[in-house]
Design an enzyme around this catalytic site. Sequence first.
Site, PDB file in Angstrom:
ATOM      1  N   GLU A 123      -5.834  -0.701   0.815  1.00  0.00           N
ATOM      2  CA  GLU A 123      -5.513  -2.090   0.455  1.00  0.00           C
ATOM      3  C   GLU A 123      -5.028  -2.898   1.646  1.00  0.00           C
ATOM      4  O   GLU A 123      -4.833  -4.115   1.533  1.00  0.00           O
ATOM      5  CB  GLU A 123      -4.422  -2.120  -0.631  1.00  0.00           C
ATOM      6  CG  GLU A 123      -4.792  -1.455  -1.956  1.00  0.00           C
ATOM      7  CD  GLU A 123      -4.391   0.014  -1.992  1.00  0.00           C
ATOM      8  OE1 GLU A 123      -4.043   0.572  -0.927  1.00  0.00           O
ATOM      9  OE2 GLU A 123      -4.440   0.610  -3.087  1.00  0.00           O
ATOM     10  N   GLY A 124      -4.793  -2.214   2.774  1.00  0.00           N
ATOM     11  CA  GLY A 124      -4.255  -2.909   3.949  1.00  0.00           C
ATOM     12  C   GLY A 124      -2.762  -2.644   4.120  1.00  0.00           C
ATOM     13  O   GLY A 124      -2.045  -3.437   4.726  1.00  0.00           O
ATOM     14  N   LYS A 125      -2.327  -1.476   3.640  1.00  0.00           N
ATOM     15  CA  LYS A 125      -0.901  -1.144   3.712  1.00  0.00           C
ATOM     16  C   LYS A 125      -0.411  -1.062   5.153  1.00  0.00           C
ATOM     17  O   LYS A 125       0.678  -1.517   5.481  1.00  0.00           O
ATOM     18  CB  LYS A 125      -0.628   0.195   3.011  1.00  0.00           C
ATOM     19  CG  LYS A 125      -0.929   0.168   1.528  1.00  0.00           C
ATOM     20  CD  LYS A 125      -0.747   1.522   0.899  1.00  0.00           C
ATOM     21  CE  LYS A 125      -1.746   2.561   1.361  1.00  0.00           C
ATOM     22  NZ  LYS A 125      -3.152   2.321   0.935  1.00  0.00           N
ATOM     23  N   THR A 148     -11.335  14.466   1.085  1.00  0.00           N
ATOM     24  CA  THR A 148     -11.613  14.223   2.497  1.00  0.00           C
ATOM     25  C   THR A 148     -11.712  15.556   3.264  1.00  0.00           C
ATOM     26  O   THR A 148     -12.008  15.560   4.453  1.00  0.00           O
ATOM     27  CB  THR A 148     -10.517  13.359   3.161  1.00  0.00           C
ATOM     28  OG1 THR A 148      -9.250  13.975   2.930  1.00  0.00           O
ATOM     29  CG2 THR A 148     -10.512  11.945   2.617  1.00  0.00           C
ATOM     30  N   GLY A 195      -5.411   6.656   6.291  1.00  0.00           N
ATOM     31  CA  GLY A 195      -5.842   6.050   7.547  1.00  0.00           C
ATOM     32  C   GLY A 195      -5.354   4.624   7.530  1.00  0.00           C
ATOM     33  O   GLY A 195      -6.017   3.748   6.999  1.00  0.00           O
ATOM     34  N   LYS A 203      -1.351  -2.583   7.870  1.00  0.00           N
ATOM     35  CA  LYS A 203      -1.110  -3.895   8.462  1.00  0.00           C
ATOM     36  C   LYS A 203       0.194  -4.513   7.934  1.00  0.00           C
ATOM     37  O   LYS A 203       0.994  -5.059   8.698  1.00  0.00           O
ATOM     38  CB  LYS A 203      -2.288  -4.820   8.129  1.00  0.00           C
ATOM     39  CG  LYS A 203      -2.011  -6.229   8.570  1.00  0.00           C
ATOM     40  CD  LYS A 203      -2.885  -7.259   7.933  1.00  0.00           C
ATOM     41  CE  LYS A 203      -2.162  -8.588   8.025  1.00  0.00           C
ATOM     42  NZ  LYS A 203      -3.038  -9.727   8.173  1.00  0.00           N
ATOM     43  N   ASN A 226      -5.057  12.431   5.271  1.00  0.00           N
ATOM     44  CA  ASN A 226      -6.158  11.763   4.555  1.00  0.00           C
ATOM     45  C   ASN A 226      -5.919  10.255   4.532  1.00  0.00           C
ATOM     46  O   ASN A 226      -6.810   9.483   4.227  1.00  0.00           O
ATOM     47  CB  ASN A 226      -6.306  12.290   3.123  1.00  0.00           C
ATOM     48  CG  ASN A 226      -5.005  12.312   2.345  1.00  0.00           C
ATOM     49  OD1 ASN A 226      -3.935  12.102   2.897  1.00  0.00           O
ATOM     50  ND2 ASN A 226      -5.088  12.574   1.065  1.00  0.00           N
ATOM     51  N   LEU A 272      -8.087 -11.935   1.499  1.00  0.00           N
ATOM     52  CA  LEU A 272      -8.493 -13.162   0.798  1.00  0.00           C
ATOM     53  C   LEU A 272      -9.608 -13.852   1.578  1.00  0.00           C
ATOM     54  O   LEU A 272     -10.500 -14.466   1.002  1.00  0.00           O
ATOM     55  CB  LEU A 272      -7.276 -14.095   0.653  1.00  0.00           C
ATOM     56  CG  LEU A 272      -7.481 -15.336  -0.201  1.00  0.00           C
ATOM     57  CD1 LEU A 272      -7.770 -14.962  -1.660  1.00  0.00           C
ATOM     58  CD2 LEU A 272      -6.275 -16.269  -0.131  1.00  0.00           C
ATOM     59  N   ARG A 278     -17.271   2.212   1.766  1.00  0.00           N
ATOM     60  CA  ARG A 278     -16.457   2.150   0.552  1.00  0.00           C
ATOM     61  C   ARG A 278     -17.271   1.546  -0.581  1.00  0.00           C
ATOM     62  O   ARG A 278     -18.115   0.677  -0.360  1.00  0.00           O
ATOM     63  CB  ARG A 278     -15.214   1.294   0.789  1.00  0.00           C
ATOM     64  CG  ARG A 278     -14.271   1.928   1.796  1.00  0.00           C
ATOM     65  CD  ARG A 278     -13.057   1.044   2.059  1.00  0.00           C
ATOM     66  NE  ARG A 278     -12.195   1.658   3.056  1.00  0.00           N
ATOM     67  CZ  ARG A 278     -11.518   0.992   3.987  1.00  0.00           C
ATOM     68  NH1 ARG A 278     -11.595  -0.329   4.051  1.00  0.00           N
ATOM     69  NH2 ARG A 278     -10.760   1.627   4.835  1.00  0.00           N
ATOM     70  N   THR A 323     -10.564   6.757   7.854  1.00  0.00           N
ATOM     71  CA  THR A 323     -10.445   8.165   8.219  1.00  0.00           C
ATOM     72  C   THR A 323     -11.811   8.831   8.302  1.00  0.00           C
ATOM     73  O   THR A 323     -12.069   9.626   9.196  1.00  0.00           O
ATOM     74  CB  THR A 323      -9.577   8.911   7.173  1.00  0.00           C
ATOM     75  OG1 THR A 323      -8.297   8.280   7.170  1.00  0.00           O
ATOM     76  CG2 THR A 323      -9.400  10.374   7.496  1.00  0.00           C
TER      77      THR A 323
HETATM   78  P1  GDP Z   1      -4.559   1.098   4.337  1.00  0.00           P
HETATM   79  O1  GDP Z   1      -4.946   2.537   4.325  1.00  0.00           O
HETATM   80  O2  GDP Z   1      -4.055   0.597   3.032  1.00  0.00           O
HETATM   81  O3  GDP Z   1      -3.670   0.755   5.483  1.00  0.00           O
HETATM   82  O4  GDP Z   1      -5.915   0.296   4.579  1.00  0.00           O
HETATM   83  P2  GDP Z   1      -7.064   0.661   5.646  1.00  0.00           P
HETATM   84  O5  GDP Z   1      -6.521   0.576   7.012  1.00  0.00           O
HETATM   85  O6  GDP Z   1      -7.754   1.907   5.232  1.00  0.00           O
HETATM   86  O7  GDP Z   1      -8.107  -0.502   5.350  1.00  0.00           O
HETATM   87  C1  GDP Z   1      -7.795  -1.820   5.451  1.00  0.00           C
HETATM   88  C2  GDP Z   1      -8.824  -2.480   6.365  1.00  0.00           C
HETATM   89  O8  GDP Z   1      -8.778  -3.878   6.167  1.00  0.00           O
HETATM   90  C3  GDP Z   1      -8.526  -2.270   7.824  1.00  0.00           C
HETATM   91  O9  GDP Z   1      -9.724  -2.237   8.542  1.00  0.00           O
HETATM   92  C4  GDP Z   1      -7.702  -3.484   8.188  1.00  0.00           C
HETATM   93  O10 GDP Z   1      -7.762  -3.790   9.566  1.00  0.00           O
HETATM   94  C5  GDP Z   1      -8.366  -4.525   7.349  1.00  0.00           C
HETATM   95  N1  GDP Z   1      -7.525  -5.627   6.884  1.00  0.00           N
HETATM   96  C6  GDP Z   1      -6.230  -5.608   6.508  1.00  0.00           C
HETATM   97  N2  GDP Z   1      -5.863  -6.814   6.025  1.00  0.00           N
HETATM   98  C7  GDP Z   1      -6.964  -7.603   6.105  1.00  0.00           C
HETATM   99  C8  GDP Z   1      -7.239  -8.947   5.711  1.00  0.00           C
HETATM  100  O11 GDP Z   1      -6.388  -9.668   5.190  1.00  0.00           O
HETATM  101  N3  GDP Z   1      -8.508  -9.417   5.946  1.00  0.00           N
HETATM  102  C9  GDP Z   1      -9.475  -8.648   6.494  1.00  0.00           C
HETATM  103  N4  GDP Z   1     -10.673  -9.182   6.651  1.00  0.00           N
HETATM  104  N5  GDP Z   1      -9.263  -7.362   6.831  1.00  0.00           N
HETATM  105  C10 GDP Z   1      -8.015  -6.857   6.639  1.00  0.00           C
END
Ligand code: GDP
Length: 431
Positions: free
Chosen positions: A14-16, A130, A40, A18, A38, A333, A306, A301
């Site tokens: 979900e972008g955790k 994985t 990433g 970041k 597992n 978004l 997806r 990972t």
């Molecule tokens: P996590 O495991 O929840 O941290 O998510 P992942 O890192 O596996 O996947 C999230 C992907 O979306 C990564 O490639 C991030 O760089 C990207 N990402 C995070 N937030 C955003 C966003 O708001 N917009 C876009 N376009 N990409 C994002």
Amino acid sequence: MPAISVFGAQWGDEGKGKIIDRMSREADMVVRYQGGANAGHTVVVRGEKFVLHLVPSGVLHPGKINVIANGVAVDPLVLLQEIEGLRARGVDLGPHSLRLSGGAHVILDVHKRIDLLAERWRGEGRIGTTGRGIGPCYADKAARTGIRVADWLDLELFRTRLQASLAEKNALLERVHGEAPIRIEELMDRHAAARQALAPFVVDTGAEVRAAWRARKTILFEGAQGVMLDLDHGTYPYVTSSSTGTGGIASGVGFPPSWIDRSYGISKAYCTRVGEGPFPTEDDGADGERIREVGQEYGATTGRPRRCGWFDAVAVRYALELNGATGWMVTNLDVLSAFDEIKVATSYDVPARGLKQRSDYPGSVVTLDQVVPNYESHPGWHDDLTATRRYEDLPRRARDYVEWLERLVGFPVVLLSVGPERDQVIPRMAL
Ligand code: GDP
């Protein structure tokens, strides 16, 4: 200062990474409490991409304490490689900034081999692992045949535990799978350097985290995977082997649940899933393909494409409710700018049970592949959102979309993300 849980409110990715990286600026400590390599978690800093697997996502801010707590399944060889890789890229990482719990369970080669063999054995019923040995490691933990980091550090204890474990595992490898056995000396040799290198990182992490809370430090708990992959509450058996939400913190860290002040779920503005298992809003047509290409939806990972689809309000409401969310953050978004029409699943029908237009999540009474989502549509906006930093500067239709989701889900959206970079966020409410 607060103890804050941040968890995935969908099927992971979900972008955790970041969000945690960004929130880490204000935190003293970032704690991983479940899962293993597992995960990433992607963090992009001025165009440079870091994918974190075991090391918590606070590590790119100097001066933070990053904790791998007892609930994490740790492959020491992978952890050492990750530490060395980060150091080579200039990240200041040592026992002063990273702690490893002596109570965390160790993943061995044998777990990885059994993970892959078991998946092959399942054939059509494969669960999409994985293959990093995490499920078999947790299985050993529950069966009380696992090896903890503290046991692994003690050479004699490691040997004794390993002998007992390999007696059973080698019988399985040889007699069931027709594979070569694992030799104890070889395995121990492979671990010698990692043991020496990681020993200084090992502490009683639970005691440290509780002490930090008593000292009024700000603590972030970083969930891996997502609530829909939770061992108890997700789409079983297509789940991960741990408690992915706020509930996992108590046992996975040794941190009293009553000390957690706030909890935030993270979801995308649409939905993705990696691996097998039900995904009600999956779109395997042109829309799903477009989401994948615009959102670059390939596993951090594994590199696997997806599965992509529309936002599922039933599932996200369930995930936030289950974890007592204070609020909710919506990522990606910006990706929806590519669409004329945006769809959202607002309810489910369950034909096998004669249920119609249900907004309550039925996952514990039916399997999720028995539901048929009902969609409603929202007009797209097409404007590029990636440079927007204030909520009021978003196009009207994008704001309407966010506020519509908020009404459907019933939890406040506190922050929006409009790109992978650290600063590509739109704060909406104080955290
Ligand atoms: P996590 O495991 O929840 O941290 O998510 P992942 O890192 O596996 O996947 C999230 C992907 O979306 C990564 O490639 C991030 O760089 C990207 N990402 C995070 N937030 C955003 C966003 O708001 N917009 C876009 N376009 N990409 C994002």
